[in-house]
Design a protein around this motif. Sequence first.
Motif, short mmCIF file in Angstrom:
data_model
loop_
_atom_site.label_atom_id
_atom_site.label_comp_id
_atom_site.label_asym_id
_atom_site.label_seq_id
_atom_site.Cartn_x
_atom_site.Cartn_y
_atom_site.Cartn_z
N PHE A 101 72.48 96.15 16.89
CA PHE A 101 71.42 97.05 16.45
C PHE A 101 71.84 97.76 15.17
CE2 PHE A 101 70.46 96.82 21.06
CZ PHE A 101 69.14 96.39 20.97
N CYS B 196 61.99 98.65 17.77
CA CYS B 196 62.05 99.86 18.60
C CYS B 196 60.97 99.88 19.68
CB CYS B 196 61.94 101.11 17.73
SG CYS B 196 63.39 101.38 16.67
N GLY C 44 63.72 98.13 10.56
CA GLY C 44 63.73 97.63 11.93
C GLY C 44 62.93 98.46 12.92
N LYS C 45 61.83 99.09 12.46
CA LYS C 45 61.01 99.89 13.38
C LYS C 45 60.39 99.05 14.48
CE LYS C 45 58.19 101.52 10.33
NZ LYS C 45 58.82 100.83 9.16
N GLN D 130 68.34 102.34 16.16
CA GLN D 130 67.53 101.44 16.99
C GLN D 130 67.92 101.51 18.46
OE1 GLN D 130 68.20 97.66 15.03
NE2 GLN D 130 66.11 97.63 14.23
N ILE E 223 65.48 102.69 21.55
CA ILE E 223 65.13 101.71 22.58
C ILE E 223 65.53 102.20 23.96
CG2 ILE E 223 65.75 99.40 23.42
CD1 ILE E 223 65.84 98.57 20.40
#
Length: 609
Positions: free
Chosen positions: A24, A54, A50-51, A28, A32
């Motif tokens: 990750f 999520c 990297g949204k 992130q 998560i």
Amino acid sequence: MPEASTQRESPRAVLQRVFGYRDFRGQQAAVIDHVIDGGDALVLMPTGGGKSLCYQIPALVRTGVGVVISPLIALMEDQVSALRRQGVNAAALHSALPPETRAQTEQALAAGELDLLYAAPERLINGDLMGRLSHIPVALFAIDEAHCVSQWGHDFRPEYMQLHQVAVRFPDVPRLALTATADNRTRQEIRQQLLPPEAEVFLGSFDRTNLHYEIHLKDRPREQLLSFIRDRHPGDSGIVYCMSRRATEQVADWLNARAVPALAYHAGLSSDQREHHQNRFLREDGLVMVATVAFGMGIDKPDVRFVAHLDLPKTLEAYYQETGRAGRDGLPADAWMVYGLKDIARVRQLGIDTDTPPDQQIRSHQRLEALLAFCETADCRRPALLAHFDESHPGGCGRCDNCQAPPRRWDATDAARRFLSCVYRTGQRFGAGHVIDVLTGRVTDRVRQRGHDRLSTFGIGRDLGRDTWQSVARQLLAHGHLQTDRDGRGILFLSERCRGLLRGDTPIQMREDVLASRQPPQRRVSANDVAVDPAAWAALRAARRQIAEDEGIPPYVIFHDATLVAMLEQRPASLAEFAELPGVGASKLKRYGEVFLQVIADLPEAADA
């Protein structure tokens, strides 16, 4: 449709098996874990940060379907297409679907076969979707592009204001609000409108470290743009933003006539034309889209290598979002802009609106000042940009024009006072051109007719050239010592702020302008910065393009450029080695592994260097 996921794994196992990544990034993992445990969250991460993972990974781990609220059909379809090729059972519900496809999706939803469902806010609020969801397990609600809830923002969508109904109907289902563009005020609006008070805030860095920021003074802007593309990005995909619809078409035609493939995009085109142009941009390599701000929010194309502005955007927030469409794959990309005195006068004039509430006028003024400070700074650009998002940066990034070629500064106090005095002596009724004529002792018809050749300021600026006086005018306007008329005629008049400067109490330093045409070319910023053989790079892209054409999808849905670069760097010779590449999950390994292994094996020996 792909088969639904039945095996629930750890978040890290899902990351590796489905998405092909080992670790990750940033926050992130924390987001998560929080959502999997049932928590609500506001997630602020930069574009390309990297949204999506999520909410995608929690939706695959938790029981039920993950519902994603997305503002644009193109964005939904793009996400769904990519997820399906990663083996995820994803679908979308929107107004453009054929009746049979909508019926199949609704049937799959009712049967609990979907992992992720994308829908527009109006579809959720005004249709029967919430009723359908009340009969099945829902893993989470993810509200993407959450800044659209801000009615003072640049992408306000009134439907977002109604999404509080989700909390009433599904009080026990976790909610995420996600955005890449939100200053402190917009964050507060998102929390108040979309999330409970106890929602956790995950604030990632807004610094796009792979972007190179570069700003120049306008000097034949089309020629400047052409030189920039030819020198730095031949054959690359890019976006060029213009303020007017007419300009987008003119610039696109001008580029096409000079062998740079380009399309125009603006709200005045028919919906069919806009869709056709957008689809071409997504599916073709090396195409330049010349557009107004009507284009971009729904674009998830990761290999845009540059975003260029031929006009100043309205706010620094808008600029950040628009430039964020470059380099989403993490490879180097350019954010390039040219502007001049007329641009500053225009955006200052746009900020004058007597019908706007006073607090909003103050806020608009602050946003404008932040934009102009970013453009005019002689220091590293990142501190000025990131400060707008309440993030500090030490400067010296090495990835902006000011760091790579620091501009010289000069004490412009005397010149500024002379210019301001001349504006005052001429009656504060003229634009910069006339004021400069008087300063430099140029006897034009207007100067003679107005009697301005008899003013005390006539000819007191002969020691400086017109370019320098233009620079003084622009920077005085940018720093708020001058104002412009609200009718857009470019008339200059003094502001309250200039009093100390005129009295000699306040000195002023200005940056020395250097036209882009007189500067040495900067390094080329593209995927080809990586030391790979051009023929090998072209072969991999050709193979990807052929597969994409056969499957009717954009090439980047197959693999991002970053994955192709990794292929050339690591040269996998087996499926096991191919599976170790970033972005290669189990489904893509099965679909495309053998094909690309053969392409790699057939590469010429020279590519092994």
